[in-house]
Design an enzyme around this catalytic site. Sequence first.
Site, PDB file in Angstrom:
ATOM      1  N   TRP A  64     -23.825  33.351  14.489  1.00 54.06           N
ATOM      2  CA  TRP A  64     -22.728  33.836  15.342  1.00 54.06           C
ATOM      3  C   TRP A  64     -22.600  35.338  15.064  1.00 54.06           C
ATOM      4  O   TRP A  64     -22.470  35.741  13.900  1.00 54.06           O
ATOM      5  CB  TRP A  64     -21.464  33.088  14.938  1.00 54.06           C
TER       6      TRP A  64
ATOM      7  N   ASP B 140     -18.539  27.774   7.378  1.00 55.67           N
ATOM      8  CA  ASP B 140     -17.786  28.089   8.587  1.00 55.67           C
ATOM      9  C   ASP B 140     -17.741  26.810   9.412  1.00 55.67           C
ATOM     10  O   ASP B 140     -18.782  26.332   9.889  1.00 55.67           O
ATOM     11  CB  ASP B 140     -18.496  29.222   9.354  1.00 55.67           C
TER      12      ASP B 140
ATOM     13  N   LYS C 147     -11.702  24.942  19.043  1.00 52.77           N
ATOM     14  CA  LYS C 147     -12.498  24.089  19.939  1.00 52.77           C
ATOM     15  C   LYS C 147     -12.030  22.643  19.883  1.00 52.77           C
ATOM     16  O   LYS C 147     -11.883  22.001  20.916  1.00 52.77           O
ATOM     17  CB  LYS C 147     -13.985  24.134  19.553  1.00 52.77           C
TER      18      LYS C 147
HETATM   19  C1  LIG Z   1     -19.630  29.737  14.258  1.00 51.44           C
HETATM   20  C2  LIG Z   1     -18.245  30.091  14.656  1.00 51.44           C
HETATM   21  N1  LIG Z   1     -17.383  30.433  13.715  1.00 51.44           N
HETATM   22  C3  LIG Z   1     -16.119  30.751  13.997  1.00 51.44           C
HETATM   23  C4  LIG Z   1     -15.677  30.746  15.299  1.00 51.44           C
HETATM   24  C5  LIG Z   1     -14.239  31.125  15.428  1.00 51.44           C
HETATM   25  O1  LIG Z   1     -13.570  30.902  16.544  1.00 51.44           O
HETATM   26  P1  LIG Z   1     -12.003  31.158  16.623  1.00 51.44           P
HETATM   27  O2  LIG Z   1     -11.703  32.421  15.925  1.00 51.44           O
HETATM   28  O3  LIG Z   1     -11.752  31.216  18.073  1.00 51.44           O
HETATM   29  O4  LIG Z   1     -11.347  29.987  15.950  1.00 51.44           O
HETATM   30  C6  LIG Z   1     -16.559  30.416  16.339  1.00 51.44           C
HETATM   31  C7  LIG Z   1     -16.161  30.479  17.741  1.00 51.44           C
HETATM   32  O5  LIG Z   1     -16.897  30.718  18.645  1.00 51.44           O
HETATM   33  C8  LIG Z   1     -17.871  30.065  15.998  1.00 51.44           C
HETATM   34  O6  LIG Z   1     -18.752  29.704  16.916  1.00 51.44           O
END
Ligand SMILES: Cc1ncc(COP(=O)(O)O)c(C=O)c1O
Length: 424
Positions: free
Chosen positions: A148, A230, A268
Amino acid sequence: MLIEKPAQGSSFANLPDAAVDEIFALNHAYIADAHPKKVNLGIGVYRTAEGKPWPLSSVQKIEEQLSRENDAARHEYLPIEGDTVFTKAARDLMFGFSLDAETPAEKAAKQRIASVQTVAGTGANHIGAAFLAHHYKPKHVWVSTPTWANHHTIWDLQGIERKGYPYFNAETCAFDFENAIATLEAEAEEGDVILLHACAHNPTGVDPTKEQWKAIAELCQRKHIFPFFDSAYQGFASGSLEEDAWAVQYFFNMEPRMEMCVAQSFSKNFGLYGHRTGAFHLITNGSNPAEVGLIEKNLCHIIRGEYSMGPKFGSTIVKRVLADPTLRAQWHDDLAVMSSRLIQMRQALYQELLRLKTPGTWEHIVNQIGMFSYTGLTPGQILAMKEEFHIYLLKSGRISISGLSPTNFAYVAQSIDNVVRRGL
Ligand SMILES: Cc1ncc(COP(=O)(O)O)c(C=O)c1O
């Protein structure tokens, strides 16, 4: 008389250019596109078969409850550490503790965990990186290649040198286990941090098997590498909360005990994207029971200086759903609705590519899991998909499966067939 002052040079004349976030830029481009057949396969958000956002039915129940209650205190501040009923429930979900009654073994295990509420998963990644950069001082952070993109930004902003371990084998479209282990074995140093996706690896949709996870855990333990999980897709990848937390729980339960941490997002799996709901958990090895309180105090110190505390609405929803067995069951059904629609869409795209006899192999679309698929399309093909067919996907070839629907998958497959046959 007006005295003219000499123009001052700007203090920001030498500002470096900052990278634009590809996912959000692509989303803007999609919104601005007026083409009737446009398809958004960029951003990782759940969409219904009609292409609409979906407030989960369990979440809507709590929203109705909150509206009926009309509590005058609903806009009050949370404590700096967040809503502890929420952080405890988040912890229990992540580590597989009972949400209803606690066993003595669970009580003891929980005493190893420091938890705080965060600004969703991004905030949890950030607070974790900031805490470790200050108090653990790793020489390097190891991230999968690819990962990511925000992992890069988050760790770069902490000034920790980033290194990559091979993750994706483009030939087999599978996890490149041998090369990942060989690289870490040869180059990772004691005290380094390794970033691991708990499930549904973003962007590849390819996860280690349980045997591979065990080997990674053994390596971390033997070489004293600090695991940083994560977890952004628990329950969303396989539909099973337990299955999607298997790796985290395996590392947590290893003997001798390891120190590790988990960034947990509810964006999500509760569909609470904009409500920024998440938690950060730092796990001690249990050797010093006083440590957990001190860690939480230090995490709160960082949080207070940065943004004071996380937001209230999303954490209230999550804690209420998790506290009520009936609503929890409804949430499980909601997760099944989302994960099964994604599986159906993978199948639909795959079958259509087979029907069209599109050159190449496409099994990886159905073998990969979660929200994303790494298609293997080339940069030229990806550009043509956007320019000619108005189908938006990331430059890496990642597609968000939730952008597919019963009405557009055939168009997407035809477009892929077209660009692949032209050998762009
Ligand atoms: C691998 C990963 N980590 C963390 C996140 C964090 O998302 P959020 O800050 O919207 O909770 C995402 C969202 O796309 C992700 O794909």
